[in-house]
Design a protein around this motif. Sequence first.
Motif, mmCIF file in Angstrom:
data_model
loop_
_atom_site.group_PDB
_atom_site.id
_atom_site.type_symbol
_atom_site.label_atom_id
_atom_site.label_comp_id
_atom_site.label_asym_id
_atom_site.label_seq_id
_atom_site.Cartn_x
_atom_site.Cartn_y
_atom_site.Cartn_z
ATOM 1 N N PHE A 204 19.255 28.319 -23.790
ATOM 2 C CA PHE A 204 17.826 28.210 -24.074
ATOM 3 C C PHE A 204 17.608 28.226 -25.575
ATOM 4 O O PHE A 204 18.469 28.689 -26.332
ATOM 5 C CB PHE A 204 17.029 29.317 -23.392
ATOM 6 C CG PHE A 204 17.416 30.712 -23.807
ATOM 7 C CD1 PHE A 204 16.814 31.322 -24.895
ATOM 8 C CD2 PHE A 204 18.381 31.412 -23.105
ATOM 9 C CE1 PHE A 204 17.179 32.605 -25.283
ATOM 10 C CE2 PHE A 204 18.755 32.695 -23.479
ATOM 11 C CZ PHE A 204 18.144 33.298 -24.571
ATOM 12 N N ILE A 205 16.459 27.695 -25.989
ATOM 13 C CA ILE A 205 16.129 27.618 -27.409
ATOM 14 C C ILE A 205 14.626 27.846 -27.574
ATOM 15 O O ILE A 205 13.830 27.397 -26.749
ATOM 16 C CB ILE A 205 16.567 26.254 -27.997
ATOM 17 C CG1 ILE A 205 16.417 26.220 -29.519
ATOM 18 C CG2 ILE A 205 15.819 25.105 -27.354
ATOM 19 C CD1 ILE A 205 17.109 25.027 -30.171
ATOM 20 N N ALA A 206 14.266 28.600 -28.623
ATOM 21 C CA ALA A 206 12.855 28.847 -28.920
ATOM 22 C C ALA A 206 12.172 27.525 -29.231
ATOM 23 O O ALA A 206 12.705 26.683 -29.957
ATOM 24 C CB ALA A 206 12.736 29.805 -30.100
ATOM 25 N N TYR B 195 10.282 28.826 -24.422
ATOM 26 C CA TYR B 195 11.715 28.579 -24.555
ATOM 27 C C TYR B 195 12.071 27.385 -23.682
ATOM 28 O O TYR B 195 11.587 27.270 -22.551
ATOM 29 C CB TYR B 195 12.537 29.808 -24.140
ATOM 30 C CG TYR B 195 12.392 30.928 -25.134
ATOM 31 C CD1 TYR B 195 13.274 31.045 -26.203
ATOM 32 C CD2 TYR B 195 11.351 31.835 -25.038
ATOM 33 C CE1 TYR B 195 13.128 32.044 -27.147
ATOM 34 C CE2 TYR B 195 11.185 32.839 -25.976
ATOM 35 C CZ TYR B 195 12.080 32.940 -27.032
ATOM 36 O OH TYR B 195 11.911 33.926 -27.966
ATOM 37 N N LEU B 196 12.897 26.502 -24.217
ATOM 38 C CA LEU B 196 13.385 25.360 -23.454
ATOM 39 C C LEU B 196 14.744 25.698 -22.880
ATOM 40 O O LEU B 196 15.594 26.279 -23.567
ATOM 41 C CB LEU B 196 13.534 24.131 -24.360
ATOM 42 C CG LEU B 196 12.275 23.491 -24.909
ATOM 43 C CD1 LEU B 196 12.653 22.320 -25.816
ATOM 44 C CD2 LEU B 196 11.369 23.025 -23.786
ATOM 45 N N LEU B 197 14.945 25.333 -21.639
ATOM 46 C CA LEU B 197 16.245 25.508 -20.987
ATOM 47 C C LEU B 197 16.990 24.187 -21.074
ATOM 48 O O LEU B 197 16.386 23.119 -20.979
ATOM 49 C CB LEU B 197 16.050 25.899 -19.525
ATOM 50 C CG LEU B 197 15.158 27.106 -19.258
ATOM 51 C CD1 LEU B 197 15.065 27.361 -17.766
ATOM 52 C CD2 LEU B 197 15.671 28.332 -19.984
ATOM 53 N N PHE B 198 18.309 24.270 -21.241
ATOM 54 C CA PHE B 198 19.094 23.043 -21.342
ATOM 55 C C PHE B 198 20.508 23.286 -20.836
ATOM 56 O O PHE B 198 21.002 24.417 -20.845
ATOM 57 C CB PHE B 198 19.132 22.534 -22.788
ATOM 58 C CG PHE B 198 19.704 23.520 -23.769
ATOM 59 C CD1 PHE B 198 21.068 23.576 -24.011
ATOM 60 C CD2 PHE B 198 18.874 24.395 -24.444
ATOM 61 C CE1 PHE B 198 21.599 24.493 -24.916
ATOM 62 C CE2 PHE B 198 19.396 25.313 -25.349
ATOM 63 C CZ PHE B 198 20.757 25.365 -25.584
ATOM 64 N N SER B 199 21.125 22.210 -20.409
ATOM 65 C CA SER B 199 22.518 22.258 -19.988
ATOM 66 C C SER B 199 23.383 22.402 -21.233
ATOM 67 O O SER B 199 23.106 21.799 -22.274
ATOM 68 C CB SER B 199 22.887 20.965 -19.263
ATOM 69 O OG SER B 199 24.285 20.858 -19.127
ATOM 70 N N ASP C 104 24.399 17.927 -26.884
ATOM 71 C CA ASP C 104 24.881 18.068 -28.260
ATOM 72 C C ASP C 104 23.945 19.093 -28.909
ATOM 73 O O ASP C 104 22.808 18.786 -29.265
ATOM 74 C CB ASP C 104 24.811 16.719 -28.975
ATOM 75 C CG ASP C 104 25.243 16.787 -30.431
ATOM 76 O OD1 ASP C 104 25.374 17.907 -30.984
ATOM 77 O OD2 ASP C 104 25.427 15.717 -31.028
ATOM 78 N N LEU C 105 24.416 20.332 -29.015
ATOM 79 C CA LEU C 105 23.579 21.433 -29.479
ATOM 80 C C LEU C 105 23.038 21.198 -30.895
ATOM 81 O O LEU C 105 21.883 21.499 -31.181
ATOM 82 C CB LEU C 105 24.338 22.753 -29.412
ATOM 83 C CG LEU C 105 23.522 24.011 -29.699
ATOM 84 C CD1 LEU C 105 22.321 24.129 -28.769
ATOM 85 C CD2 LEU C 105 24.392 25.249 -29.606
ATOM 86 N N THR C 106 23.857 20.632 -31.752
ATOM 87 C CA THR C 106 23.413 20.365 -33.129
ATOM 88 C C THR C 106 22.238 19.386 -33.132
ATOM 89 O O THR C 106 21.256 19.579 -33.849
ATOM 90 C CB THR C 106 24.580 19.812 -33.978
ATOM 91 O OG1 THR C 106 25.659 20.737 -33.933
ATOM 92 C CG2 THR C 106 24.163 19.585 -35.413
ATOM 93 N N LYS C 107 22.341 18.352 -32.326
ATOM 94 C CA LYS C 107 21.257 17.363 -32.235
ATOM 95 C C LYS C 107 20.003 18.012 -31.667
ATOM 96 O O LYS C 107 18.905 17.811 -32.185
ATOM 97 C CB LYS C 107 21.694 16.181 -31.361
ATOM 98 C CG LYS C 107 20.618 15.138 -31.205
ATOM 99 C CD LYS C 107 21.097 13.950 -30.389
ATOM 100 C CE LYS C 107 19.967 12.937 -30.240
ATOM 101 N NZ LYS C 107 20.416 11.710 -29.584
#
Length: 128
Positions: free
Chosen positions: A58-60, A72-76, A80-83
């Motif tokens: 997840f990311i703020a 917060y966004l959830l993601f697999s 590409d985490l940097t992108k």
Amino acid sequence: MKWFFKIVVLSILLQSFQCTDTDDNSGAIISAQLETKKQEIQNYINSFSCSESVGCGFIAFGSKPCGGPRSYLLFSNSVDLTKLQAMVKTYNDMDELYNVQTNAVSDCMFVAPPTEVKCMNGICTIIK
């Protein structure tokens, strides 16, 4: 004829001293830009599926006027985490600028991050 000439000269002078708007709105953020950027991020996240082996993160996301993230966004974890981080940072910066430009207010409630995120049926889900 003298009066006509004086009126023409006076009107030209008045126009030359007319106030101009020096505020450059070319950097202004509008809500449609935020929505477009949000949809771009969501489409990117949705292009990856999760699995038990890959997991989720997840990311703020967003910027509340009082500070802190809106959500917060959830993601697999296969993204590409940097992108994704770069895309979200751009969105968050735009959202913060939009808040300033519009004198936005919010409830100032703290949005807690998820404590546990799992992949369930191919979709990242908040457990706690």
